[in-house]
Design a protein around this motif. Structure first.
Motif, PDB file in Angstrom:
ATOM      1  N   ASP A 161      42.327  32.488  34.214  1.00 25.84           N
ATOM      2  CA  ASP A 161      42.202  33.943  34.334  1.00 25.84           C
ATOM      3  C   ASP A 161      40.863  34.437  33.806  1.00 25.84           C
ATOM      4  OD1 ASP A 161      43.381  36.779  34.592  1.00 25.84           O
ATOM      5  OD2 ASP A 161      42.730  36.696  32.500  1.00 25.84           O
ATOM      6  N   MET A 162      40.252  35.385  34.516  1.00 31.12           N
ATOM      7  CA  MET A 162      38.998  35.955  34.042  1.00 31.12           C
ATOM      8  C   MET A 162      39.119  37.446  33.748  1.00 31.12           C
ATOM      9  SD  MET A 162      36.555  33.836  36.659  1.00 31.12           S
ATOM     10  CE  MET A 162      34.965  34.319  36.000  1.00 31.12           C
ATOM     11  N   LEU A 163      40.168  38.077  34.257  1.00 32.05           N
ATOM     12  CA  LEU A 163      40.254  39.543  34.195  1.00 32.05           C
ATOM     13  C   LEU A 163      40.568  40.083  32.796  1.00 32.05           C
ATOM     14  CD1 LEU A 163      40.116  42.198  35.763  1.00 32.05           C
ATOM     15  CD2 LEU A 163      42.566  41.961  36.235  1.00 32.05           C
ATOM     16  N   VAL A 164      41.493  39.437  32.082  1.00 31.76           N
ATOM     17  CA  VAL A 164      41.902  39.949  30.767  1.00 31.76           C
ATOM     18  C   VAL A 164      40.677  40.075  29.853  1.00 31.76           C
ATOM     19  CG1 VAL A 164      43.230  39.427  28.677  1.00 31.76           C
ATOM     20  CG2 VAL A 164      44.276  39.093  30.925  1.00 31.76           C
TER      21      VAL A 164
ATOM     22  N   ILE B  21      45.951  44.439  37.988  1.00 29.82           N
ATOM     23  CA  ILE B  21      46.391  43.310  38.807  1.00 29.82           C
ATOM     24  C   ILE B  21      45.173  42.532  39.283  1.00 29.82           C
ATOM     25  CG2 ILE B  21      47.580  42.610  40.927  1.00 29.82           C
ATOM     26  CD1 ILE B  21      49.192  45.205  40.722  1.00 29.82           C
ATOM     27  N   ALA B  22      45.056  41.288  38.821  1.00 29.62           N
ATOM     28  CA  ALA B  22      44.044  40.400  39.379  1.00 29.62           C
ATOM     29  C   ALA B  22      44.550  40.028  40.774  1.00 29.62           C
ATOM     30  CB  ALA B  22      43.877  39.169  38.506  1.00 29.62           C
TER      31      ALA B  22
ATOM     32  N   VAL C  71      42.338  44.743  40.941  1.00 35.35           N
ATOM     33  CA  VAL C  71      40.968  44.244  40.781  1.00 35.35           C
ATOM     34  C   VAL C  71      40.853  42.993  41.635  1.00 35.35           C
ATOM     35  CG1 VAL C  71      39.209  43.476  39.152  1.00 35.35           C
ATOM     36  CG2 VAL C  71      40.967  45.101  38.402  1.00 35.35           C
ATOM     37  N   THR C  72      39.925  43.015  42.590  1.00 34.56           N
ATOM     38  CA  THR C  72      39.862  41.899  43.537  1.00 34.56           C
ATOM     39  C   THR C  72      38.452  41.352  43.686  1.00 34.56           C
ATOM     40  OG1 THR C  72      40.512  41.185  45.761  1.00 34.56           O
ATOM     41  CG2 THR C  72      39.486  43.367  45.584  1.00 34.56           C
ATOM     42  N   ASP C  73      38.381  40.101  44.152  1.00 34.55           N
ATOM     43  CA  ASP C  73      37.090  39.551  44.565  1.00 34.55           C
ATOM     44  C   ASP C  73      37.118  39.287  46.071  1.00 34.55           C
ATOM     45  OD1 ASP C  73      38.774  37.380  44.564  1.00 34.55           O
ATOM     46  OD2 ASP C  73      37.693  36.263  43.006  1.00 34.55           O
TER      47      ASP C  73
ATOM     48  N   GLU D  74      32.971  40.206  40.626  1.00 32.83           N
ATOM     49  CA  GLU D  74      32.404  38.995  41.215  1.00 32.83           C
ATOM     50  C   GLU D  74      33.489  37.924  41.417  1.00 32.83           C
ATOM     51  OE1 GLU D  74      29.454  38.465  42.429  1.00 32.83           O
ATOM     52  OE2 GLU D  74      29.889  36.335  42.837  1.00 32.83           O
ATOM     53  N   LYS D  75      34.293  37.712  40.374  1.00 34.16           N
ATOM     54  CA  LYS D  75      35.352  36.699  40.455  1.00 34.16           C
ATOM     55  C   LYS D  75      36.487  37.049  39.499  1.00 34.16           C
ATOM     56  CE  LYS D  75      35.899  31.742  41.083  1.00 34.16           C
ATOM     57  NZ  LYS D  75      36.780  31.875  42.267  1.00 34.16           N
ATOM     58  N   ILE D  76      37.733  36.909  39.975  1.00 32.60           N
ATOM     59  CA  ILE D  76      38.884  37.291  39.134  1.00 32.60           C
ATOM     60  C   ILE D  76      39.517  36.113  38.394  1.00 32.60           C
ATOM     61  CG2 ILE D  76      39.516  39.356  40.439  1.00 32.60           C
ATOM     62  CD1 ILE D  76      41.690  37.611  41.825  1.00 32.60           C
TER      63      ILE D  76
END
Lengths: 514, 87
Positions: free
Chosen positions: A79-82, A168-169, A207-209, A233-235
């Protein structure tokens, strides 16, 4: 202090929150009405939901001190979003956040400093790794509440977790907020755990890539729940969804455990047409799934469904026709993704349908046999998956309580000791799942059947399997390892371990440092 | 038996341990690693039983554990001691 049904002392109240002691797997029925979010604001034709950046979305959602935020965990350690969101909020000086994530992983180590500096003051989700350790050390101002997957859904529906903003990723989102995890450059498969949050949160940000033109199909999360859509850029990193192994174990002891488990299912009479099972990831579980397929093939049996944790070994069974359906709430490899995309008998289900006790029947209730793991198991068959034997909070509950309570025959597959540390013990450090839900313990040194299951013991009469009382298994293990010293704790309670019905099965105290 | 030189036995593999011995006037036993939180006292006793058996009364014995069972750790201690002792 009141003692609950698994013999643990539970305070009546912590920080003004009343605790109800656990009374038994089905002792407490639901009360009241479902929680509802605010009625959404008017969205007129022609209005756009797309915002230029994550910063804009955070601004627009009006995140303020003391709010509750939620995130799904489908990317697990990838995961990158948190981290992205919390870094921005910390920079803005926002304090006292309640984190209602589903689960945090080692990748979320940056949150340790936000826990220590008061950006985050309580948590409502699973804690795997560094954040759990920090909370064990007493670094967080408030409490951590651990719940099972089903228990978390229940808590959101009951209004015990009121989510202000849900992020939401989304591996794919369209410009009007329909989201799925099937497609895009960072697919994660199902969005099962995001569904209930999207339904109950006041504000929902996708939140999307991979922003696509309207409409995106399938809409795992429909546009009706989503306020804003934004891009980064990336989720997340799909390859990191599996934190552990995707390979069948090569350890002779663990292979033996898997073989014994499948023979046990057979001798207990569960290998029959229409059978269903819960599968998981991890080396032993993968081996058990494969051996179960071999057994079904040999016996000419066709099953009904598998509930995943979906891996290639389960999807292979579907492809071969050994099972009719896969219910999927979390996938673990790219084979499973291919199957989810292309096979109509492989379907995404919400975490509510999977595991919530306060529904009109969850999938776990329909599962015949399940294979679960354990950090510790005691002579009352209680299982600990939350803390290490030395008392550090290091793991979430996952679906453990839900599957154990729901499935007809719940097996714990575990080595009898790891390194020198016994898995079978006289009393588990922390109770996650009550012994009443556990039917068998399968180790490389023998099998123990819960004496409550007289029916199973009858059916196993004459079986050549190494079945023995749990006390004998404990003696065998302690003869090899010796009896370990017990961990020491401070008085302060740092975490509440909830049972899936909202009662408290155990509490965890701050770890005493030597 | 007397420790006259530095010596090591064992490995850093799982379910094994590394034992290092060093000459010293005093006896010092140092236990670290994965089982230490659970078995420190027991492990010290187990090391002492090997020392007694071989008649070692002084030296620095360091065990770095990765989950070795008692028989394994004791064998590693014995090997390190024999390597560090005079012929």
């Amino acid at each position: 202090m009141p003692v609950n049904a698994v013999g643990r002392e539970i305070p009546r109240e912590i920080d003004g929150r009343k605790l109800i002691p656990f009374g038994g797997a089905y002792a407490r029925g639901p009360e009241g009405k479902l929680h509802a979010p605010k009625i959404p604001p008017l969205i007129k034709p022609g209005e756009s939901k797309v915002l230029p950046s994550l910063d804009d979305a955070i601004e627009k959602a009006g995140i303020a001190d003391g709010m509750t935020l939620s995130f799904h965990h489908h990317f697990r350690d990838g995961d990158m979003l948190v981290n992205m969101v919390l870094e921005r909020l910390a920079k803005k000086g926002i304090k006292d956040l309640k984190m209602a994530h589903i689960a945090l992983f080692p990748v979320h180590e940056p949150l340790v400093k936000y826990i220590a500096d008061g950006t985050i003051t309580s948590t409502e989700g699973s804690l795997n790794g560094p954040t759990g350790r920090a909370i064990s050390m007493g670094k967080m101002k408030g409490l951590a509440t651990l719940r099972s997957h089903g228990g978390r859904v229940r808590a959101v529906k009951a209004g015990e977790i009121e989510i202000d903003v849900n992020f939401i990723a989304a591996p794919t989102a369209d410009t009007y907020g329909n989201c799925n995890g099937f497609w895009g450059k960072s697919p994660c498969g199902p969005l099962s755990y995001a569904m209930i949050d999207a339904e109950h949160a006041d504000k929902v940000i996708a939140v999307t890539d991979n922003l696509v033109p309207y409409p995106a199909l399938p809409f795992s999360i429909p546009q009706t729940h989503v306020d804003y859509v934004t891009t980064v850029e990336k989720i997340g990193i799909p390859e990191k969804i599996v934190s552990g192994t995707t390979q069948i174990t090569r350890s002779p002891a663990r292979l033996k455990i898997a073989r014994l488990a499948i023979q046990l299912i057979k001798d207990a009479g569960y290998i029959k047409d229409g059978m269903s099972f819960q599968a998981g990831a991890g080396g032993v579980s993968l081996a058990a799934t494969k051996f179960l397929g071999d057994m079904m093939r040999k016996e000419g049996v066709k099953g009904s469904f598998a509930m995943g944790g979906t891996t290639r070994y389960v999807t292979d069974l579907l492809k071969e026709g050994l099972i009719k359906t896969i219910f999927d709430a979390q996938l673990f490899d790219l084979y499973a993704l291919e199957s989810l995309r292309n096979n109509p008998d492989h379907v995404e289900v919400s975490s509510e349908m999977y595991a919530d006790i306060h529904t009109k029947g969850a999938i776990v209730n329909r599962v015949d046999v399940s294979f679960l793991g354990a950090t510790e198991i005691d002579i009352d068959f209680n299982v600990n998956v939350n803390t290490h034997s030395d008392g550090w909070l290091l793991h979430g509950t996952g679906g453990h309580q839900d599957v154990a309570a729901g499935s007809d025959f719940t097996m714990i597959l575990a080595p009898s000791f790891r390194g020198r540390i016994p898995v079978i013990t006289d009393r588990v450090t922390t109770v996650t799942t009550p012994g009443e839900s556990i039917d068998a313990i399968v180790t490389e040194r023998g099998i123990a059947i819960n004496p409550r299951r007289e029916d199973i013991l009858d059916r196993l009469h004459g079986s050549p399997l190494p079945i023995m009382p749990i006390e004998s298994l404990l003696k065998k293990v302690q003869k090899i390892t010796g009896a370990p010293e017990k961990p020491e704790f401070e008085d302060r309670i740092v975490a509440v371990i909830e049972y899936r019905d909202g009662t408290v099965i155990d509490v965890l105290r701050q770890k005493k440092m030597r | 038996m007397k420790i006259i030189r530095d010596a090591t036995a064992g490995s850093g593999e799982k379910s094994d341990c590394t034992v290092t011995v060093r000459p010293s006037e005093q006896l010092k036993i140092d236990i670290t690693g994965s089982s230490a939180a659970f078995f420190r006292e027991t492990m010290i006793d187990e090391v002492k039983s090997v020392l007694e058996e071989l008649g070692v009364t002084a030296g620095i014995i360091k065990v770095t554990d990765r989950g070795a069972l008692p028989f394994c750790m004791k064998a590693r201690v014995e090997a390190a001691l024999r390597r560090g002792a005079e012929e």
